[in-house]
Motif scaffolding. Structure first.
Motif, PDB file in Angstrom:
ATOM      1  N   VAL A 215     -21.831  -7.115   7.382  1.00  0.00           N
ATOM      2  CA  VAL A 215     -22.952  -7.537   8.218  1.00  0.00           C
ATOM      3  C   VAL A 215     -24.130  -8.056   7.402  1.00  0.00           C
ATOM      4  O   VAL A 215     -24.934  -8.854   7.882  1.00  0.00           O
ATOM      5  CB  VAL A 215     -23.397  -6.377   9.146  1.00  0.00           C
ATOM      6  CG1 VAL A 215     -24.001  -5.238   8.339  1.00  0.00           C
ATOM      7  CG2 VAL A 215     -24.373  -6.858  10.204  1.00  0.00           C
TER       8      VAL A 215
ATOM      9  N   GLN B   1     -16.954  -5.373   7.284  1.00  0.00           N
ATOM     10  CA  GLN B   1     -17.740  -4.298   7.879  1.00  0.00           C
ATOM     11  C   GLN B   1     -16.803  -3.328   8.584  1.00  0.00           C
ATOM     12  O   GLN B   1     -16.120  -3.693   9.544  1.00  0.00           O
ATOM     13  CB  GLN B   1     -18.729  -4.871   8.896  1.00  0.00           C
ATOM     14  CG  GLN B   1     -19.626  -3.837   9.553  1.00  0.00           C
ATOM     15  CD  GLN B   1     -20.545  -3.186   8.538  1.00  0.00           C
ATOM     16  OE1 GLN B   1     -21.209  -3.880   7.775  1.00  0.00           O
ATOM     17  NE2 GLN B   1     -20.574  -1.864   8.546  1.00  0.00           N
TER      18      GLN B   1
ATOM     19  N   TYR C  19     -14.764  -5.604  10.888  1.00  0.00           N
ATOM     20  CA  TYR C  19     -15.215  -6.917  11.350  1.00  0.00           C
ATOM     21  C   TYR C  19     -15.500  -7.756  10.119  1.00  0.00           C
ATOM     22  O   TYR C  19     -16.247  -7.336   9.227  1.00  0.00           O
ATOM     23  CB  TYR C  19     -16.474  -6.828  12.220  1.00  0.00           C
ATOM     24  CG  TYR C  19     -16.721  -8.103  13.000  1.00  0.00           C
ATOM     25  CD1 TYR C  19     -16.120  -8.299  14.238  1.00  0.00           C
ATOM     26  CD2 TYR C  19     -17.508  -9.121  12.486  1.00  0.00           C
ATOM     27  CE1 TYR C  19     -16.311  -9.479  14.954  1.00  0.00           C
ATOM     28  CE2 TYR C  19     -17.708 -10.300  13.189  1.00  0.00           C
ATOM     29  CZ  TYR C  19     -17.110 -10.474  14.426  1.00  0.00           C
ATOM     30  OH  TYR C  19     -17.290 -11.649  15.118  1.00  0.00           O
TER      31      TYR C  19
ATOM     32  N   TYR D 150     -17.277 -10.860   8.880  1.00  0.00           N
ATOM     33  CA  TYR D 150     -18.315 -11.813   9.281  1.00  0.00           C
ATOM     34  C   TYR D 150     -18.092 -13.209   8.710  1.00  0.00           C
ATOM     35  O   TYR D 150     -18.697 -14.168   9.186  1.00  0.00           O
ATOM     36  CB  TYR D 150     -19.697 -11.286   8.873  1.00  0.00           C
ATOM     37  CG  TYR D 150     -20.258 -10.315   9.881  1.00  0.00           C
ATOM     38  CD1 TYR D 150     -21.039 -10.744  10.939  1.00  0.00           C
ATOM     39  CD2 TYR D 150     -19.966  -8.949   9.798  1.00  0.00           C
ATOM     40  CE1 TYR D 150     -21.531  -9.856  11.881  1.00  0.00           C
ATOM     41  CE2 TYR D 150     -20.451  -8.053  10.731  1.00  0.00           C
ATOM     42  CZ  TYR D 150     -21.236  -8.518  11.776  1.00  0.00           C
ATOM     43  OH  TYR D 150     -21.712  -7.638  12.718  1.00  0.00           O
TER      44      TYR D 150
ATOM     45  N   ASP E   3     -15.603 -14.270  11.489  1.00  0.00           N
ATOM     46  CA  ASP E   3     -15.888 -13.785  12.837  1.00  0.00           C
ATOM     47  C   ASP E   3     -14.604 -13.291  13.497  1.00  0.00           C
ATOM     48  O   ASP E   3     -14.194 -13.769  14.566  1.00  0.00           O
ATOM     49  CB  ASP E   3     -16.561 -14.862  13.698  1.00  0.00           C
ATOM     50  CG  ASP E   3     -18.072 -14.777  13.643  1.00  0.00           C
ATOM     51  OD1 ASP E   3     -18.600 -13.647  13.770  1.00  0.00           O
ATOM     52  OD2 ASP E   3     -18.720 -15.812  13.455  1.00  0.00           O
TER      53      ASP E   3
ATOM     54  N   GLU F 286     -24.432  -1.963  11.648  1.00  0.00           N
ATOM     55  CA  GLU F 286     -24.737  -3.173  12.409  1.00  0.00           C
ATOM     56  C   GLU F 286     -25.979  -2.983  13.273  1.00  0.00           C
ATOM     57  O   GLU F 286     -26.812  -3.904  13.388  1.00  0.00           O
ATOM     58  CB  GLU F 286     -23.541  -3.545  13.274  1.00  0.00           C
ATOM     59  CG  GLU F 286     -22.365  -4.071  12.466  1.00  0.00           C
ATOM     60  CD  GLU F 286     -21.150  -4.327  13.334  1.00  0.00           C
ATOM     61  OE1 GLU F 286     -20.561  -5.413  13.213  1.00  0.00           O
ATOM     62  OE2 GLU F 286     -20.780  -3.425  14.127  1.00  0.00           O
TER      63      GLU F 286
ATOM     64  N   HIS G  25     -19.299 -15.088  18.317  1.00  0.00           N
ATOM     65  CA  HIS G  25     -20.170 -14.460  17.323  1.00  0.00           C
ATOM     66  C   HIS G  25     -20.363 -12.994  17.691  1.00  0.00           C
ATOM     67  O   HIS G  25     -20.135 -12.573  18.821  1.00  0.00           O
ATOM     68  CB  HIS G  25     -21.527 -15.163  17.278  1.00  0.00           C
ATOM     69  CG  HIS G  25     -21.507 -16.468  16.575  1.00  0.00           C
ATOM     70  ND1 HIS G  25     -22.655 -17.205  16.335  1.00  0.00           N
ATOM     71  CD2 HIS G  25     -20.482 -17.190  16.031  1.00  0.00           C
ATOM     72  CE1 HIS G  25     -22.344 -18.314  15.696  1.00  0.00           C
ATOM     73  NE2 HIS G  25     -21.034 -18.324  15.504  1.00  0.00           N
ATOM     74  N   ARG G  26     -20.844 -12.240  16.731  1.00  0.00           N
ATOM     75  CA  ARG G  26     -21.102 -10.803  16.907  1.00  0.00           C
ATOM     76  C   ARG G  26     -22.543 -10.650  17.375  1.00  0.00           C
ATOM     77  O   ARG G  26     -23.493 -10.751  16.583  1.00  0.00           O
ATOM     78  CB  ARG G  26     -20.890 -10.116  15.560  1.00  0.00           C
ATOM     79  CG  ARG G  26     -20.946  -8.590  15.622  1.00  0.00           C
ATOM     80  CD  ARG G  26     -19.602  -8.033  15.912  1.00  0.00           C
ATOM     81  NE  ARG G  26     -19.545  -6.593  15.638  1.00  0.00           N
ATOM     82  CZ  ARG G  26     -19.051  -5.727  16.504  1.00  0.00           C
ATOM     83  NH1 ARG G  26     -18.586  -6.129  17.672  1.00  0.00           N
ATOM     84  NH2 ARG G  26     -18.996  -4.442  16.203  1.00  0.00           N
TER      85      ARG G  26
ATOM     86  N   SER H  59     -23.905 -12.848  13.486  1.00  0.00           N
ATOM     87  CA  SER H  59     -23.081 -13.810  12.763  1.00  0.00           C
ATOM     88  C   SER H  59     -23.925 -14.905  12.118  1.00  0.00           C
ATOM     89  O   SER H  59     -23.652 -15.314  10.988  1.00  0.00           O
ATOM     90  CB  SER H  59     -22.040 -14.430  13.693  1.00  0.00           C
ATOM     91  OG  SER H  59     -21.135 -13.448  14.159  1.00  0.00           O
TER      92      SER H  59
END
Length: 252
Positions: free
Chosen positions: A89, A96, A123, A125, A128, A159, A219-220, A244
């Motif tokens: 992140v 992550q 995750y 990044y 994504d 996060e 996207h996150r 993101s």
């Protein structure tokens, strides 16, 4: 089994990582809490007796031990170059981590099929994408890897902290900073001054989502819920942090 993890992650995307009275008990801590399953006992005379030391390996469906969790995570990171290719992140090398849990065996599994396995969800990044790996704790091998985009599990504590940091520093964070000062008489220095919880934001749940938040889902994107420690809640629901691209948007 990894596919099952992604399915569960997707269905849990709207679940808060922490409840108002449970700040700090994020998704990424489930495995730690489960792994550290020691519990002190109270003797009849009222004295507290320390629980026996946790073994390095669990048995059957016991929660993962700390040693198993650490070993499984190292194996997962070292497979297929994930440690060097993915980003977390903060943009640092490595994915992550979102969760580490004991994988469920298939119904009726016996013998080698019933061996203890760990399921680690990350995750990445950089891409994504959610990456789920299943590690056989006996053989020390990654048995399966499942990568999926447009799947958004609940956020980890790291996060939430990063999302809050971006919101505090952003122009949209002025109200948060002002409300914190009104409540405490002090300047809001960072996420450590707040109790945080939050949700993954899914744009399909609302009509009229601003154009700068249209990539949420791919996207996150995180909706941060903030509370002054030992104080009032501060309404930050209108703000969405796209982790993101490190952008803060406003819903209304």
């Amino acid at each position: 089994m990894a596919g099952g993890a992604l399915a569960v992650a997707a269905s849990a995307a709207l679940v808060a990582v922490t409840l108002p009275d449970q700040a700090g008990a994020g998704e990424s801590d489930r495995s730690t809490a489960a792994g550290s399953s020691r519990q002190d006992a109270v003797a009849p005379d009222g004295r507290v007796q320390a629980a026996p030391d946790e073994g390095s390996e669990g048995v059957g469906s016991d929660p993962l031990t700390d040693a198993e969790t650490e070993r499984a995570q190292k194996i997962a990171l070292d497979s297929n170059g994930l440690r060097s290719s993915a980003r977390d992140v903060e943009g640092d090398r490595g994915p992550q981590r979102l969760s580490t849990n004991l994988a469920e065996n298939e119904p009726g599994a016996t013998g080698d099929d019933a061996e203890r396995r760990a399921e680690i969800v990350y995750y990445d990044y950089k891409k994504d994408a959610v990456v789920a790996k299943t590690v056989n704790l006996k053989t020390g091998k990654v048995e399966s890897t499942n990568t999926a985009q447009n799947v958004q599990p609940p956020p980890s504590e790291e996060e939430l902290t990063e999302a809050a940091q971006l919101l505090i520093a952003d122009d949209h964070g002025k109200g948060l900073r002002d409300d914190y000062k009104k409540a405490t008489g002090k300047k809001l220095d960072g996420p450590g001054d707040l109790d945080l919880s939050g949700f993954v934001f899914r744009k399909e749940t609302l009509a009229g989502v601003p154009s700068d938040l249209q990539d949420c889902g791919k996207h996150r994107c995180i909706q941060v819920v903030a509370k002054v420690k030992n104080g009032p809640w501060i309404d930050t629901r209108a703000f969405i942090v796209d982790l993101s691209d490190r952008h803060v948007g406003r819903l209304r």
